[in-house]
Design a protein around this motif. Sequence first.
Motif, PDB file in Angstrom:
ATOM      1  N   ALA A 191      37.369  49.228  73.735  1.00  0.00           N
ATOM      2  CA  ALA A 191      38.743  48.796  73.459  1.00  0.00           C
ATOM      3  C   ALA A 191      39.187  49.575  72.238  1.00  0.00           C
ATOM      4  O   ALA A 191      38.373  49.839  71.347  1.00  0.00           O
ATOM      5  CB  ALA A 191      38.782  47.299  73.187  1.00  0.00           C
ATOM      6  N   ALA A 192      40.442  49.990  72.196  1.00  0.00           N
ATOM      7  CA  ALA A 192      40.904  50.786  71.062  1.00  0.00           C
ATOM      8  C   ALA A 192      42.396  50.582  70.841  1.00  0.00           C
ATOM      9  O   ALA A 192      43.103  50.055  71.702  1.00  0.00           O
ATOM     10  CB  ALA A 192      40.609  52.271  71.314  1.00  0.00           C
ATOM     11  N   GLY A 193      42.850  51.006  69.678  1.00  0.00           N
ATOM     12  CA  GLY A 193      44.264  50.940  69.359  1.00  0.00           C
ATOM     13  C   GLY A 193      44.998  52.107  70.011  1.00  0.00           C
ATOM     14  O   GLY A 193      44.480  53.223  70.061  1.00  0.00           O
ATOM     15  N   PHE A 242      40.390  48.166  60.414  1.00  0.00           N
ATOM     16  CA  PHE A 242      41.299  48.930  61.264  1.00  0.00           C
ATOM     17  C   PHE A 242      41.899  50.057  60.426  1.00  0.00           C
ATOM     18  O   PHE A 242      41.816  50.050  59.197  1.00  0.00           O
ATOM     19  CB  PHE A 242      42.406  48.017  61.809  1.00  0.00           C
ATOM     20  CG  PHE A 242      41.921  47.014  62.832  1.00  0.00           C
ATOM     21  CD1 PHE A 242      41.481  47.440  64.089  1.00  0.00           C
ATOM     22  CD2 PHE A 242      41.899  45.653  62.556  1.00  0.00           C
ATOM     23  CE1 PHE A 242      41.026  46.520  65.041  1.00  0.00           C
ATOM     24  CE2 PHE A 242      41.453  44.734  63.503  1.00  0.00           C
ATOM     25  CZ  PHE A 242      41.010  45.165  64.742  1.00  0.00           C
ATOM     26  N   GLU A 243      42.523  51.002  61.080  1.00  0.00           N
ATOM     27  CA  GLU A 243      43.080  52.156  60.382  1.00  0.00           C
ATOM     28  C   GLU A 243      44.312  51.736  59.570  1.00  0.00           C
ATOM     29  O   GLU A 243      44.967  50.739  59.865  1.00  0.00           O
ATOM     30  CB  GLU A 243      43.501  53.239  61.391  1.00  0.00           C
ATOM     31  CG  GLU A 243      42.375  53.773  62.234  1.00  0.00           C
ATOM     32  CD  GLU A 243      41.847  52.799  63.277  1.00  0.00           C
ATOM     33  OE1 GLU A 243      42.650  52.012  63.818  1.00  0.00           O
ATOM     34  OE2 GLU A 243      40.629  52.798  63.531  1.00  0.00           O
ATOM     35  N   CYS A 277      42.715  55.180  69.015  1.00  0.00           N
ATOM     36  CA  CYS A 277      41.732  55.252  67.940  1.00  0.00           C
ATOM     37  C   CYS A 277      40.824  54.033  67.998  1.00  0.00           C
ATOM     38  O   CYS A 277      41.278  52.908  68.200  1.00  0.00           O
ATOM     39  CB  CYS A 277      42.379  55.414  66.572  1.00  0.00           C
ATOM     40  SG  CYS A 277      43.670  54.266  66.193  1.00  0.00           S
ATOM     41  N   GLY A 278      39.533  54.283  67.849  1.00  0.00           N
ATOM     42  CA  GLY A 278      38.559  53.202  67.980  1.00  0.00           C
ATOM     43  C   GLY A 278      37.264  53.511  67.251  1.00  0.00           C
ATOM     44  O   GLY A 278      37.113  54.579  66.650  1.00  0.00           O
ATOM     45  N   MET A 279      36.337  52.559  67.326  1.00  0.00           N
ATOM     46  CA  MET A 279      35.139  52.584  66.469  1.00  0.00           C
ATOM     47  C   MET A 279      33.837  52.768  67.242  1.00  0.00           C
ATOM     48  O   MET A 279      32.775  52.326  66.784  1.00  0.00           O
ATOM     49  CB  MET A 279      35.060  51.273  65.670  1.00  0.00           C
ATOM     50  CG  MET A 279      36.319  50.920  64.911  1.00  0.00           C
ATOM     51  SD  MET A 279      36.183  49.286  64.171  1.00  0.00           S
ATOM     52  CE  MET A 279      37.897  48.938  63.770  1.00  0.00           C
ATOM     53  N   SER A 339      43.911  47.972  73.652  1.00  0.00           N
ATOM     54  CA  SER A 339      43.950  46.526  73.419  1.00  0.00           C
ATOM     55  C   SER A 339      45.049  46.108  72.458  1.00  0.00           C
ATOM     56  O   SER A 339      45.359  44.920  72.346  1.00  0.00           O
ATOM     57  CB  SER A 339      42.593  46.059  72.867  1.00  0.00           C
ATOM     58  OG  SER A 339      42.296  46.752  71.675  1.00  0.00           O
ATOM     59  N   ASN A 340      45.606  47.066  71.757  1.00  0.00           N
ATOM     60  CA  ASN A 340      46.670  46.761  70.780  1.00  0.00           C
ATOM     61  C   ASN A 340      47.362  48.073  70.436  1.00  0.00           C
ATOM     62  O   ASN A 340      46.769  49.142  70.603  1.00  0.00           O
ATOM     63  CB  ASN A 340      46.056  46.146  69.500  1.00  0.00           C
ATOM     64  CG  ASN A 340      44.957  47.015  68.913  1.00  0.00           C
ATOM     65  OD1 ASN A 340      43.817  47.002  69.389  1.00  0.00           O
ATOM     66  ND2 ASN A 340      45.299  47.782  67.910  1.00  0.00           N
ATOM     67  N   ALA A 381      48.235  50.695  67.774  1.00  0.00           N
ATOM     68  CA  ALA A 381      47.514  51.004  66.533  1.00  0.00           C
ATOM     69  C   ALA A 381      48.352  50.613  65.320  1.00  0.00           C
ATOM     70  O   ALA A 381      49.577  50.416  65.419  1.00  0.00           O
ATOM     71  CB  ALA A 381      47.149  52.482  66.508  1.00  0.00           C
ATOM     72  N   LEU A 429      47.014  43.529  62.698  1.00  0.00           N
ATOM     73  CA  LEU A 429      46.018  43.683  63.772  1.00  0.00           C
ATOM     74  C   LEU A 429      44.906  42.665  63.568  1.00  0.00           C
ATOM     75  O   LEU A 429      44.599  42.308  62.440  1.00  0.00           O
ATOM     76  CB  LEU A 429      45.408  45.089  63.710  1.00  0.00           C
ATOM     77  CG  LEU A 429      46.077  46.198  64.509  1.00  0.00           C
ATOM     78  CD1 LEU A 429      47.555  46.312  64.192  1.00  0.00           C
ATOM     79  CD2 LEU A 429      45.381  47.529  64.239  1.00  0.00           C
ATOM     80  N   VAL A 471      42.483  41.916  70.015  1.00  0.00           N
ATOM     81  CA  VAL A 471      41.668  42.851  70.799  1.00  0.00           C
ATOM     82  C   VAL A 471      40.930  42.089  71.908  1.00  0.00           C
ATOM     83  O   VAL A 471      40.976  42.463  73.085  1.00  0.00           O
ATOM     84  CB  VAL A 471      40.646  43.574  69.885  1.00  0.00           C
ATOM     85  CG1 VAL A 471      39.648  44.386  70.704  1.00  0.00           C
ATOM     86  CG2 VAL A 471      41.374  44.471  68.876  1.00  0.00           C
TER      87      VAL A 471
END
Length: 274
Positions: A115-117, A194-195, A211-213, A236-237, A239, A247, A252
């Motif tokens: 899952a990522a922004g 989060f960023e 963007c994700g982790m 999922s959201n 960014a 966020l 998420v």
Amino acid sequence: MSYPFSQYQASANYITSKLDGFTPDVVMVLGSGLGFMGDLVENPIVIPYGDIPHFKVSTAPGHKGQLVCGTLGGKKVAVMQGRMHHYEGYSFEDVSYAVRVLRLVGCSTLVVTNAAGCTNMDWEVGDIMLITDHIKFFLESPLRGENLPQFGTRFPDMSHVYTPALQEVARQSAKELGLTLRQGVYCYFPGPQFETPAEVRAARILGADACGMSTAPEATAAAHAGMNILGFTLLSNMAAGILDQPLSGEEVNATAEASKGKFSKLILSCLEKM
Ligand code: HPA
């Protein structure tokens, strides 16, 4: 620090000893919301990470921490219910340790989800993105340290990390299911924060759509080891900084939960076709 090849081999030997002659072809690393796919595996052999010598255990909430081997979508799979993240305190070598071990067990393909922004302003929360490439140049590589030639070469080519033929399978599956499939670049950030909005703007300028982790470390190690790779992101959201709202992990998880039906159908269809 890098681990000796013998350590990877010891982990692989333990897994092989539990599989009773079964050899998985596809390792699946499933992100938020998709862990349940491990429960769909037919004739499962379940191996807790904690039982495997030298294996790392995931501490993130919602990550079960076990390997489920069996058949899914007609393919012989090893599903990782739970992954390791750099933000949990693991080195990048630790994060990609399991993928290398499963390569030794016999897997030649990695299917990875996260899952990522969403940094692409034209897309929507809940969309699924086929990963066509990634950006991960801010931090060290999982391949740092002595090269292990049993896996791959010192300077591996990264021109096609995400296998073009598998991308085509995904496009075909999405079409048949009537699903919107975005395609784009995943930018790795270490987290766990989060960023910032400025980081998100920077990522967009660099060519990122999400963007994700996670994912990029494992994909790098898998590419080094000559594996085929298919990657998907659940957006999922939006960014940070795109919408005027904070966020949260809850958002998420809520999107991941709401999208898991369509996401799992897409993955099953891909497994059937590949
Ligand atoms: N940024 C980084 N990782 C994430 C995000 C995000 O916006 N959403 C889910 N994982």
